[in-house]
Design a protein around this motif. Structure first.
Motif, PDB file in Angstrom:
ATOM      1  N   LYS A 246       4.047 -28.062  12.493  1.00 52.45           N
ATOM      2  CA  LYS A 246       3.319 -28.810  11.463  1.00 52.45           C
ATOM      3  C   LYS A 246       3.901 -28.619  10.065  1.00 52.45           C
ATOM      4  O   LYS A 246       3.655 -29.438   9.184  1.00 52.45           O
ATOM      5  N   VAL A 247       4.636 -27.523   9.857  1.00 56.69           N
ATOM      6  CA  VAL A 247       5.207 -27.231   8.541  1.00 56.69           C
ATOM      7  C   VAL A 247       6.716 -27.060   8.690  1.00 56.69           C
ATOM      8  O   VAL A 247       7.182 -26.334   9.574  1.00 56.69           O
ATOM      9  N   PHE A 248       7.482 -27.740   7.816  1.00 57.73           N
ATOM     10  CA  PHE A 248       8.936 -27.754   7.929  1.00 57.73           C
ATOM     11  C   PHE A 248       9.558 -27.482   6.564  1.00 57.73           C
ATOM     12  O   PHE A 248       9.070 -27.974   5.537  1.00 57.73           O
TER      13      PHE A 248
ATOM     14  N   PRO B 290      24.048 -34.987  13.003  1.00 55.34           N
ATOM     15  CA  PRO B 290      22.849 -35.466  12.320  1.00 55.34           C
ATOM     16  C   PRO B 290      21.924 -34.317  11.924  1.00 55.34           C
ATOM     17  O   PRO B 290      22.058 -33.199  12.398  1.00 55.34           O
ATOM     18  N   ALA B 291      20.959 -34.650  11.054  1.00 56.46           N
ATOM     19  CA  ALA B 291      19.962 -33.671  10.631  1.00 56.46           C
ATOM     20  C   ALA B 291      19.123 -33.237  11.828  1.00 56.46           C
ATOM     21  O   ALA B 291      19.116 -33.901  12.877  1.00 56.46           O
ATOM     22  N   PRO B 292      18.413 -32.124  11.723  1.00 57.64           N
ATOM     23  CA  PRO B 292      17.609 -31.652  12.859  1.00 57.64           C
ATOM     24  C   PRO B 292      16.600 -32.692  13.332  1.00 57.64           C
ATOM     25  O   PRO B 292      16.016 -33.433  12.530  1.00 57.64           O
ATOM     26  N   LEU B 293      16.414 -32.739  14.634  1.00 54.32           N
ATOM     27  CA  LEU B 293      15.335 -33.531  15.216  1.00 54.32           C
ATOM     28  C   LEU B 293      14.002 -32.912  14.806  1.00 54.32           C
ATOM     29  O   LEU B 293      13.800 -31.698  14.909  1.00 54.32           O
ATOM     30  N   LEU B 294      13.092 -33.742  14.341  1.00 50.12           N
ATOM     31  CA  LEU B 294      11.745 -33.294  14.003  1.00 50.12           C
ATOM     32  C   LEU B 294      10.791 -33.787  15.092  1.00 50.12           C
ATOM     33  O   LEU B 294      10.713 -34.989  15.343  1.00 50.12           O
ATOM     34  N   ARG B 295      10.096 -32.851  15.724  1.00 48.75           N
ATOM     35  CA  ARG B 295       9.158 -33.231  16.789  1.00 48.75           C
ATOM     36  C   ARG B 295       7.737 -32.973  16.306  1.00 48.75           C
ATOM     37  O   ARG B 295       7.382 -31.851  15.945  1.00 48.75           O
TER      38      ARG B 295
ATOM     39  N   VAL C 193       1.357 -33.231   8.978  1.00 47.98           N
ATOM     40  CA  VAL C 193       2.611 -32.493   8.835  1.00 47.98           C
ATOM     41  C   VAL C 193       2.914 -32.298   7.353  1.00 47.98           C
ATOM     42  O   VAL C 193       2.595 -33.145   6.515  1.00 47.98           O
ATOM     43  N   THR C 194       3.524 -31.161   7.062  1.00 52.28           N
ATOM     44  CA  THR C 194       3.963 -30.830   5.705  1.00 52.28           C
ATOM     45  C   THR C 194       5.452 -30.561   5.744  1.00 52.28           C
ATOM     46  O   THR C 194       5.928 -29.772   6.570  1.00 52.28           O
ATOM     47  N   LEU C 195       6.204 -31.230   4.869  1.00 50.80           N
ATOM     48  CA  LEU C 195       7.650 -31.085   4.840  1.00 50.80           C
ATOM     49  C   LEU C 195       8.085 -30.749   3.417  1.00 50.80           C
ATOM     50  O   LEU C 195       7.939 -31.571   2.509  1.00 50.80           O
ATOM     51  N   ARG C 196       8.587 -29.533   3.228  1.00 48.41           N
ATOM     52  CA  ARG C 196       9.074 -29.095   1.919  1.00 48.41           C
ATOM     53  C   ARG C 196      10.579 -29.335   1.874  1.00 48.41           C
ATOM     54  O   ARG C 196      11.352 -28.680   2.579  1.00 48.41           O
TER      55      ARG C 196
ATOM     56  N   GLU D 238      15.320 -28.996  -7.231  1.00 48.38           N
ATOM     57  CA  GLU D 238      13.877 -29.056  -7.073  1.00 48.38           C
ATOM     58  C   GLU D 238      13.471 -29.236  -5.614  1.00 48.38           C
ATOM     59  O   GLU D 238      14.286 -29.614  -4.763  1.00 48.38           O
ATOM     60  N   THR D 239      12.193 -28.959  -5.344  1.00 49.95           N
ATOM     61  CA  THR D 239      11.615 -29.132  -4.010  1.00 49.95           C
ATOM     62  C   THR D 239      10.443 -30.094  -4.097  1.00 49.95           C
ATOM     63  O   THR D 239       9.611 -29.986  -5.008  1.00 49.95           O
ATOM     64  N   PHE D 240      10.391 -31.039  -3.166  1.00 46.59           N
ATOM     65  CA  PHE D 240       9.269 -31.981  -3.097  1.00 46.59           C
ATOM     66  C   PHE D 240       8.551 -31.767  -1.773  1.00 46.59           C
ATOM     67  O   PHE D 240       9.187 -31.616  -0.728  1.00 46.59           O
ATOM     68  N   GLU D 241       7.231 -31.777  -1.833  1.00 46.64           N
ATOM     69  CA  GLU D 241       6.442 -31.570  -0.616  1.00 46.64           C
ATOM     70  C   GLU D 241       5.842 -32.888  -0.148  1.00 46.64           C
ATOM     71  O   GLU D 241       5.030 -33.502  -0.843  1.00 46.64           O
ATOM     72  N   TYR D 242       6.284 -33.314   1.044  1.00 41.57           N
ATOM     73  CA  TYR D 242       5.683 -34.468   1.709  1.00 41.57           C
ATOM     74  C   TYR D 242       4.556 -33.968   2.609  1.00 41.57           C
ATOM     75  O   TYR D 242       4.702 -32.945   3.299  1.00 41.57           O
ATOM     76  N   GLN D 243       3.460 -34.713   2.646  1.00 41.42           N
ATOM     77  CA  GLN D 243       2.368 -34.376   3.558  1.00 41.42           C
ATOM     78  C   GLN D 243       1.633 -35.648   3.946  1.00 41.42           C
ATOM     79  O   GLN D 243       1.249 -36.439   3.087  1.00 41.42           O
ATOM     80  N   PHE D 244       1.459 -35.859   5.246  1.00 39.09           N
ATOM     81  CA  PHE D 244       0.763 -37.049   5.718  1.00 39.09           C
ATOM     82  C   PHE D 244       0.279 -36.836   7.150  1.00 39.09           C
ATOM     83  O   PHE D 244       0.787 -35.979   7.883  1.00 39.09           O
ATOM     84  N   LYS D 245      -0.704 -37.632   7.529  1.00 37.79           N
ATOM     85  CA  LYS D 245      -1.268 -37.578   8.878  1.00 37.79           C
ATOM     86  C   LYS D 245      -0.533 -38.572   9.769  1.00 37.79           C
ATOM     87  O   LYS D 245      -0.243 -39.706   9.359  1.00 37.79           O
TER      88      LYS D 245
END
Length: 652
Positions: A59-61, A87-92, A99-102, A139-146
């Motif tokens: 849930k957190v990446f 390619p970039a890592p597969l996200l499952r 999910v939260t992605l920093r 900088e770091t941006f935090e994405y978060q969505f259902k």
């Protein structure tokens, strides 16, 4: 700044995605196999080993965007990567979870990540200038969505040309309920294109000379060959038509295999990618086209594919031998390989200037033979969206006239065989063939060469739009060209665009007859579940995909993005969008934030897509429910078309 170097690591076990949790994918780097036109040896995979990267799940990446040196061609070049992977890592992920992605940006320039095809709030969509300000260096941006969906998707940068240089990765969202697709093992097959040249350099060359990368333009040798086959007059008239329009029947792709190396899960064709299966297994292959500029045609010789999902959404299964996958599209297929065999997963570029391959095998030491590429396609008059009403065919080169089955939908031509003798003395000047005239006719064996058509007068030949299958998809059949479409920025307008729904695309239209290969068309796709919103649209929007290929200018309705007003949708409304392709290029159109519900003829099972491929000189329509408030991007997903062929959509 120290830039890490991608190196080769041999793996001891096969790369796979199994249902027990150990899921690994592959990428790699090795020298390109000289020229794509040189036949590969049968044991192309024998001395190479696919590399693998592990997936990230939960849930957190934490994702880090960096530079990294790679080597796909024998020459080191700098890539843009996520967590040191290309390619970039597969996200499952899991449907229903948050999910939260920093995302940290370690580049020298602004960056971003767009979650392609994911339904989410506008400020999480990842398009700088629309939904957020981008991610500044350091900088770091935090994405978060259902997560409101399941299926196969992908992610990529929406900043500059970072997508071309490697910033893309796969997404799998497992369904909250039982998966309706039954399989024993699964693999992601991620297709991409790589160039050692910087994308800024590629774009600059295209702006100076649009056919810079096209080494298949007609030559003096072709001229003499055409004269020998078609005669001087026909050849002269055909060349004059194309030259006067400043067009070429060989402008299939802007950027070709002359600079691109085509990759499968990060592996160039000389290395190949390998996937293992066991006795009796059903294999799910999740195809993702993450290329910047390349449309691929995919087949697995000797193995039928059952398409079960399109753009992440489950569809009613359809068996095919081949499918075209536009940039940013995804298709999931089920295959049932036989033990003791190896199969080549073969993806060739639309212009046939290169390919990439995978080896689906029951034994790591058993390798499939790589097939030859299909013949090079040529654009024809139907790809120009030309009306046949009132046309003088005397000046046309009929040897390349390509009225396909898709152009004549519903016509049965199998018994029609008109030789030159049959046509002698025929006066076609008043010939007017309506849909009713053509009902029941079988044209599948109709083969009219230039020589057979000599002496025919077609100057008044008329074929109605309904006869060509142009009626019945959407209600907006009248083509309206705006004043903005007239000027030096537009070199072509389709006055009688064909139905793109039944068209497999240039280079694929005759594959059933020639090779006995069933090719997927959009007309084959029906949603697995009933249509969610069955309201009729309250209004319609017709958008023209326009450009001037000679000047390498791209636009919508003749207006480039910087000069265009936003498209405004009212929240909750149901509308129809009809795309008319006034160019001779194929465009994958992507609407952010909302589903594009493709009108395939069955209103009860409309399939939902996030990217729609629009064939040259054609039109296609889909329905949209404007259920996402905010500002959204709407654009062609060919990277170098995007600066002009782009609109802002505002839902308010």
């Amino acid at each position: 700044m120290k830039i890490p170097m991608l190196t080769t690591r041999m793996q001891q076990s096969p790369t796979e995605l199994d249902k027990n949790g150990r899921r690994q994918f592959v990428f790699g780097a090795s020298a390109m196999f000289a020229m794509a036109s040189i036949p590969f040896p049968k044991n192309v995979f024998a001395n190479t080993q696919s590399q693998s990267v592990t997936q990230l799940s939960g849930k957190v990446f934490d994702l880090s965007i960096d530079y990294m040196m790679v080597n796909f061609t024998g020459t080191p070049a700098r890539a843009t990567v996520v967590n040191q992977r290309l390619p970039a890592p597969l996200l499952r992920w899991k449907e229903g979870e948050i999910v939260t992605l920093r995302v940290k940006n370690n580049l020298d320039n602004d960056s971003s990540i767009h979650w392609h095809g994911i339904i989410l709030p506008t400020n999480m969509d990842g398009v700088p200038g629309f939904s957020f300000n981008g991610i500044k260096p350091g900088e770091t941006f935090e994405y978060q969505f259902k997560l409101q969906q399941s299926g196969t998707y992908w992610y990529h940068s929406h900043s500059g040309y970072q997508e071309q240089t490697g910033l893309f990765g796969a997404i799998i969202i497992d369904p909250a309920e039982a998966d309706p697709v039954i399989f024993d093992r699964e693999y992601v097959v991620m297709l991409s294109d790589w160039s050692d040249s910087a994308p800024e350099t590629i774009y600059a060359k295209l702006k100076k000379q649009s056919d810079y990368y096209n080494f298949r333009e007609r030559t003096v040798s072709d001229l003499f060959s055409d004269i020998a086959n078609n005669g001087l007059a026909n050849t002269w008239n055909a060349r004059a038509m194309w030259n006067n329009a400043r067009m070429s029947d060989r402008d299939i792709s802007d950027v070709t295999g002359s600079t691109y190396t085509y990759l499968m899960n990060g592996n160039p064709p000389a290395q190949g990618w390998q996937a293992i299966f066991k006795q009796g297994e059903k294999i799910r292959l999740r195809f993702i086209n993450s290329a910047a500029m390349t449309i691929f045609d995919v087949r697995i010789p000797g193995l039928k594919m059952t398409v079960v999902a399109s753009d992440g959404q489950n569809i009613q299964p359809v068996a095919v031998d081949e499918f075209r996958i536009g940039v940013a599209e995804t298709y999931d297929v089920i295959v049932e390989p036989e033990m003791g065999n190896a199969y080549c997963i073969f993806a060739q570029s639309i212009d046939r200037t290169g390919f990439t391959v995978g080896n689906l095998t029951s034994d790591p030491h058993l390798h499939a033979e790589v097939p030859k590429m299909d013949p090079v396609p040529l654009l024809g008059h139907s790809d120009m969206g030309m009306s046949m009403e009132g046309m003088d065919h005397g000046a046309m080169d009929h040897s390349q006239m390509d009225m396909s089955a898709s152009d004549m939908q519903g016509m049965d031509h199998s018994q029609m065989d008109m030789s030159a003798d049959d046509m002698q003395g025929m006066d076609h000047s008043q010939m007017d063939m309506s849909a009713g005239d053509m009902q029941g006719m079988d044209h599948s064996q109709m083969d009219m060469s230039a020589g057979e058509i000599q002496g025919m007068d077609h100057s008044k030949m008329q074929v109605s739009k309904s006869a060509l299958g142009l009626a019945g998809f959407g209600s907006n059949n009248e083509i309206k060209h705006l004043d903005t479409e007239f000027g030096p920025q537009v070199d072509m307008r389709a006055d009688a665009p064909k139905n793109g729904l039944h068209d497999p695309g240039i280079g694929l239209r005759e594959h059933k007859e020639k090779f006995n290969r069933k090719v997927l068309t959009y007309a084959d796709i029906k949603g697995l579940h009933p249509t969610y919103d069955k309201r009729q649209p309250s209004r319609e929007i017709q958008l023209h995909l326009t450009g001037n290929m000679n000047r390498y200018m791209w636009s919508m309705n003749g207006v480039k993005f910087m000069d265009a007003e936003p498209l405004v949708f009212e929240y909750g409304e149901r509308l129809r969008i009809t795309l008319v392709n006034d160019t001779m290029m194929t465009h994958p159109m992507h609407l952010h934030g909302m589903w594009s519900e493709l009108e395939t003829g069955d209103p009860d099972f409309i399939p939902r897509k996030h990217t729609v491929l629009v064939q040259p000189g054609s039109k296609i329509s889909y329905l949209v429910t404007a259920d996402a408030i905010g500002q959204w991007a709407y654009h062609c997903h060919l990277l170098f078309h995007m600066p002009g062929m782009f609109r802002k959509v505002v839902v308010k």
